[in-house]
Design a protein around this motif. Structure first.
Motif, PDB file in Angstrom:
ATOM      1  N   TRP A  36       3.628   2.972   4.797  1.00  0.00           N
ATOM      2  CA  TRP A  36       2.699   1.592   4.405  1.00  0.00           C
ATOM      3  C   TRP A  36       1.696   2.073   4.670  1.00  0.00           C
ATOM      4  O   TRP A  36       1.216   2.793   5.811  1.00  0.00           O
ATOM      5  CB  TRP A  36       3.387   0.193   5.437  1.00  0.00           C
ATOM      6  CG  TRP A  36       4.748  -0.559   5.297  1.00  0.00           C
ATOM      7  CD1 TRP A  36       6.305   0.409   5.575  1.00  0.00           C
ATOM      8  CD2 TRP A  36       4.561  -0.566   4.642  1.00  0.00           C
ATOM      9  NE1 TRP A  36       6.558  -0.076   5.570  1.00  0.00           N
ATOM     10  CE2 TRP A  36       6.379  -1.997   4.096  1.00  0.00           C
ATOM     11  CE3 TRP A  36       3.724  -2.128   3.611  1.00  0.00           C
ATOM     12  CZ2 TRP A  36       6.952  -2.027   3.378  1.00  0.00           C
ATOM     13  CZ3 TRP A  36       4.329  -2.975   2.645  1.00  0.00           C
ATOM     14  CH2 TRP A  36       6.045  -3.390   2.658  1.00  0.00           C
ATOM     15  N   TYR A  37       0.614   1.621   3.740  1.00  0.00           N
ATOM     16  CA  TYR A  37      -0.605   2.066   4.085  1.00  0.00           C
ATOM     17  C   TYR A  37      -1.330   0.963   4.321  1.00  0.00           C
ATOM     18  O   TYR A  37      -0.759  -0.474   3.981  1.00  0.00           O
ATOM     19  CB  TYR A  37      -1.208   2.409   2.860  1.00  0.00           C
ATOM     20  CG  TYR A  37      -1.149   4.078   3.050  1.00  0.00           C
ATOM     21  CD1 TYR A  37       0.772   4.713   2.983  1.00  0.00           C
ATOM     22  CD2 TYR A  37      -2.103   5.041   3.046  1.00  0.00           C
ATOM     23  CE1 TYR A  37       0.542   5.716   2.715  1.00  0.00           C
ATOM     24  CE2 TYR A  37      -1.966   6.110   3.477  1.00  0.00           C
ATOM     25  CZ  TYR A  37      -0.139   6.710   2.360  1.00  0.00           C
ATOM     26  OH  TYR A  37      -0.221   8.598   1.892  1.00  0.00           O
ATOM     27  N   ARG A  38      -2.827   0.614   4.440  1.00  0.00           N
ATOM     28  CA  ARG A  38      -2.856  -0.435   5.019  1.00  0.00           C
ATOM     29  C   ARG A  38      -4.564  -0.512   4.415  1.00  0.00           C
ATOM     30  O   ARG A  38      -5.804   0.523   4.742  1.00  0.00           O
ATOM     31  CB  ARG A  38      -3.898  -1.439   5.827  1.00  0.00           C
ATOM     32  CG  ARG A  38      -4.250  -0.904   7.080  1.00  0.00           C
ATOM     33  CD  ARG A  38      -3.789  -1.716   8.362  1.00  0.00           C
ATOM     34  NE  ARG A  38      -4.370  -0.951   9.568  1.00  0.00           N
ATOM     35  CZ  ARG A  38      -4.610  -1.423  11.033  1.00  0.00           C
ATOM     36  NH1 ARG A  38      -3.343  -2.856  11.161  1.00  0.00           N
ATOM     37  NH2 ARG A  38      -4.991  -1.176  11.948  1.00  0.00           N
ATOM     38  N   GLN A  39      -5.553  -1.771   3.492  1.00  0.00           N
ATOM     39  CA  GLN A  39      -6.601  -1.089   3.595  1.00  0.00           C
ATOM     40  C   GLN A  39      -7.422  -3.014   3.741  1.00  0.00           C
ATOM     41  O   GLN A  39      -7.124  -3.274   3.095  1.00  0.00           O
ATOM     42  CB  GLN A  39      -6.578  -1.224   1.656  1.00  0.00           C
ATOM     43  CG  GLN A  39      -8.412  -0.275   1.123  1.00  0.00           C
ATOM     44  CD  GLN A  39      -8.922   0.365  -0.166  1.00  0.00           C
ATOM     45  OE1 GLN A  39      -7.403  -0.007  -0.606  1.00  0.00           O
ATOM     46  NE2 GLN A  39      -9.817   1.087  -0.225  1.00  0.00           N
ATOM     47  N   ALA A  40      -7.799  -2.535   4.546  1.00  0.00           N
ATOM     48  CA  ALA A  40      -9.679  -3.720   4.465  1.00  0.00           C
ATOM     49  C   ALA A  40     -10.613  -3.899   4.350  1.00  0.00           C
ATOM     50  O   ALA A  40     -10.744  -2.749   4.033  1.00  0.00           O
ATOM     51  CB  ALA A  40     -10.029  -3.422   6.606  1.00  0.00           C
TER      52      ALA A  40
END
Length: 120
Positions: A36-40
């Protein structure tokens, strides 16, 4: 090709919990490590958690250790991210990733992302 579809995002208050799911189709799911990756907004995409093809090995970003848990169910072709004690800084679009190295080349597949918003 591997097709990935995330679900489970939403709006939650600080301290709350969410569970993200990533349903995979196409190639054999258990040939792939998952992450899982995230990008704010305004930030680079970062890896949050990863799990080996068997589920026997996991890794977490320091910012989520002790709060997030990655898992997978190879019989259901699905990976999960259980997120507890959520903080406003966890707000981001979360992406599911499948990856595999074949003959020295890495192959990555991505889902479309699911929004997680944590209100203060």
């Amino acid at each position: 090709q591997v097709q990935l579809v995330e679900s489970g995002g939403g709006l939650v208050q600080t301290g709350g919990s969410l569970r993200l799911s990533c349903a995979a189709s196409g190639r054999t799911f258990n040939n792939y490590a998952m992450a899982w990756y995230r990008q704010a907004p305004g930030k680079e995409r970062e890896e949050v958690a990863a799990i080996s093809w068997s589920g026997g090995s996991t890794d977490y970003a320091d910012s989520v250790k002790g709060r997030f848990t990655i898992s997978r169910d190879n019989a259901k072709n699905t990976a999960y991210l259980q997120m507890n004690s959520l903080k406003p800084e966890d707000t981001a679009i979360y992406y599911c990733n499948a990856r595999r190295i074949i003959l020295g080349s890495r192959y990555d597949y991505w889902g479309q992302g699911t929004q997680v918003t944590v209100s203060s």
